[in-house]
Every structure is written in C-alpha cells, then in structure tokens.
Design an enzyme around this catalytic site. Sequence first.
Site, PDB file in Angstrom:
ATOM      1  N   ASN A   7       0.841  -1.195   0.000  1.00 36.73           N
ATOM      2  CA  ASN A   7       0.000   0.000   0.000  1.00 36.73           C
ATOM      3  C   ASN A   7       0.876   1.245   0.000  1.00 36.73           C
ATOM      4  O   ASN A   7       1.930   1.287   0.653  1.00 36.73           O
ATOM      5  CB  ASN A   7      -0.995  -0.003   1.168  1.00 36.73           C
ATOM      6  CG  ASN A   7      -0.360  -0.169   2.534  1.00 36.73           C
ATOM      7  OD1 ASN A   7       0.694  -0.775   2.665  1.00 36.73           O
ATOM      8  ND2 ASN A   7      -0.994   0.366   3.558  1.00 36.73           N
ATOM      9  N   GLU A  54       0.392   5.130   0.712  1.00 38.90           N
ATOM     10  CA  GLU A  54      -0.517   6.173   1.197  1.00 38.90           C
ATOM     11  C   GLU A  54      -0.040   7.553   0.756  1.00 38.90           C
ATOM     12  O   GLU A  54       1.097   7.718   0.279  1.00 38.90           O
ATOM     13  CB  GLU A  54      -0.623   6.092   2.731  1.00 38.90           C
ATOM     14  CG  GLU A  54      -1.234   4.763   3.160  1.00 38.90           C
ATOM     15  CD  GLU A  54      -1.527   4.674   4.649  1.00 38.90           C
ATOM     16  OE1 GLU A  54      -1.047   5.528   5.426  1.00 38.90           O
ATOM     17  OE2 GLU A  54      -2.252   3.732   5.037  1.00 38.90           O
ATOM     18  N   CYS A  65      -4.103   0.889  -2.689  1.00 33.55           N
ATOM     19  CA  CYS A  65      -3.978  -0.372  -1.948  1.00 33.55           C
ATOM     20  C   CYS A  65      -2.906  -1.271  -2.567  1.00 33.55           C
ATOM     21  O   CYS A  65      -2.620  -1.188  -3.769  1.00 33.55           O
ATOM     22  CB  CYS A  65      -5.296  -1.144  -1.968  1.00 33.55           C
ATOM     23  SG  CYS A  65      -6.644  -0.358  -1.087  1.00 33.55           S
ATOM     24  N   GLU A 103      -2.995  -4.394  -3.375  1.00 33.76           N
ATOM     25  CA  GLU A 103      -3.456  -5.266  -4.462  1.00 33.76           C
ATOM     26  C   GLU A 103      -3.399  -4.540  -5.808  1.00 33.76           C
ATOM     27  O   GLU A 103      -2.978  -5.086  -6.823  1.00 33.76           O
ATOM     28  CB  GLU A 103      -4.899  -5.727  -4.223  1.00 33.76           C
ATOM     29  CG  GLU A 103      -5.114  -6.536  -2.961  1.00 33.76           C
ATOM     30  CD  GLU A 103      -5.488  -5.676  -1.751  1.00 33.76           C
ATOM     31  OE1 GLU A 103      -4.861  -4.620  -1.536  1.00 33.76           O
ATOM     32  OE2 GLU A 103      -6.403  -6.072  -1.020  1.00 33.76           O
ATOM     33  N   CYS A 149     -10.582  -4.537  -0.389  1.00 32.61           N
ATOM     34  CA  CYS A 149     -11.634  -3.512  -0.448  1.00 32.61           C
ATOM     35  C   CYS A 149     -12.406  -3.639  -1.767  1.00 32.61           C
ATOM     36  O   CYS A 149     -11.961  -4.299  -2.719  1.00 32.61           O
ATOM     37  CB  CYS A 149     -11.033  -2.115  -0.287  1.00 32.61           C
ATOM     38  SG  CYS A 149     -10.309  -1.428  -1.787  1.00 32.61           S
ATOM     39  N   CYS A 173     -10.588  -2.624  -5.013  1.00 38.87           N
ATOM     40  CA  CYS A 173      -9.621  -3.633  -5.478  1.00 38.87           C
ATOM     41  C   CYS A 173     -10.332  -4.831  -6.107  1.00 38.87           C
ATOM     42  O   CYS A 173      -9.862  -5.388  -7.097  1.00 38.87           O
ATOM     43  CB  CYS A 173      -8.734  -4.095  -4.329  1.00 38.87           C
ATOM     44  SG  CYS A 173      -7.551  -2.833  -3.817  1.00 38.87           S
TER      45      CYS A 173
HETATM   46  N1  THU Z   1      -5.459  -1.320   2.178  1.00 39.67           N
HETATM   47  C1  THU Z   1      -4.884  -2.161   1.256  1.00 39.67           C
HETATM   48  O1  THU Z   1      -3.712  -1.998   0.886  1.00 39.67           O
HETATM   49  N2  THU Z   1      -5.639  -3.167   0.762  1.00 39.67           N
HETATM   50  C2  THU Z   1      -6.941  -3.416   1.104  1.00 39.67           C
HETATM   51  O2  THU Z   1      -7.569  -4.295   0.526  1.00 39.67           O
HETATM   52  C3  THU Z   1      -7.567  -2.648   2.186  1.00 39.67           C
HETATM   53  C4  THU Z   1      -6.838  -1.429   2.607  1.00 39.67           C
HETATM   54  C5  THU Z   1      -4.643  -0.239   2.738  1.00 39.67           C
HETATM   55  C6  THU Z   1      -5.052   1.133   2.302  1.00 39.67           C
HETATM   56  C7  THU Z   1      -4.540   1.981   3.448  1.00 39.67           C
HETATM   57  O3  THU Z   1      -3.170   2.265   3.219  1.00 39.67           O
HETATM   58  C8  THU Z   1      -4.631   1.075   4.662  1.00 39.67           C
HETATM   59  O4  THU Z   1      -4.743  -0.259   4.151  1.00 39.67           O
HETATM   60  C9  THU Z   1      -5.815   1.377   5.573  1.00 39.67           C
HETATM   61  O5  THU Z   1      -7.021   1.395   4.861  1.00 39.67           O
END
Ligand code: THU
Length: 141
Positions: free
Chosen positions: A51, A53, A62, A64, A96, A99
């Site tokens: 991920n 940010e 994310c 994925e 999520c 994704c």
């Molecule tokens: N996140 C992912 O990388 N994948 C997911 O399927 C759910 C959320 C990350 C996004 C963000 O950086 C952190 O998790 C909190 O939401």
Amino acid sequence: MANQIGTASIHIKDLFKAALLAREKSHSPYSGIKVGSAILTKSGQTFSGCNVENSSFGATVCAERVAIQKAVSELGAMEIVEIMVVTDANPPWSPCGLCRQVMVEFGTEIKVYCANVQGFFEEYPLTELLPHAFTPSNLKK
Ligand code: THU
C-alpha cells in the site's frame, strides 16, 4: 476455518513470501497499517505490491492494485489466476471493494487468499467476494 501457510502448497507459500516482502516496503505513515500483496498470472509470473498512502488521503493506493498495475505495466495483456493479500490483522482482511473491481477486470475465476503475518489464511473465489460483477464483457457489443 482458517488454513495455515505452513501446510499450504509451495506456490501458495511463494505468493505469501512475495507479499510479505512487499509489505515491508509499505508507505503507510497515516494509518500505520502495512499491507502486502502478490499476484500470480496465467503465464506463471508473480508480481507484488504494497500500500502506498498519501497526505491527500484519497490518493492512497492499496497493495493489491499496486501489484496489478505493476503486472500490467510489465506484461500488457495478462490474466490473473491467484492473488494474495497480507496484513497483521486477525482475522485476515479481505480486499476492499475498489480492489475487487480492479481484480475482476483481469480474471473472472481468480482465487483470493487473505492472510496475516502469523500465517493464517482464508481462500475465497472472487465470484463470492464480488457477485454479479460488472466486467469487460458488459461492454462488448
Ligand atoms: N489497504 C490495502 O492496501 N488493501 C486493502 O484491501 C484494504 C486497505 C490499505 C489502504 C490503506 O493504506 C490502509 O490499508 C488502511 O485502509
């Protein structure tokens, strides 16, 4: 019922290891949550992602989707057969909605493994995570 990576097949273990390694690179100063992912393509190649940010939160990507975008940018046309996502959450997180939609663009029969760093994982068909999906076939004339 959760499975244990230790007793999983070699290729699931390899996907897990790739996702764990990518997770270490996570740029997550805002949530503090590290996520790693790895995909296996139909041609047998593995791509991983973490991920990423952003201080403008909506620009966060994310793990994925990072893995999928890396695969597309390296291979062009490709099909995904399996995707692993690893967090330290218990029970493991599932992907999520955004994704899930991006996954179905590259395979309607994807197996999704949701794992945690302790090595527990659940397996779901993408069709269960995203039933009645909108797919590229909807746009065919
Ligand atoms: N996140 C992912 O990388 N994948 C997911 O399927 C759910 C959320 C990350 C996004 C963000 O950086 C952190 O998790 C909190 O939401």
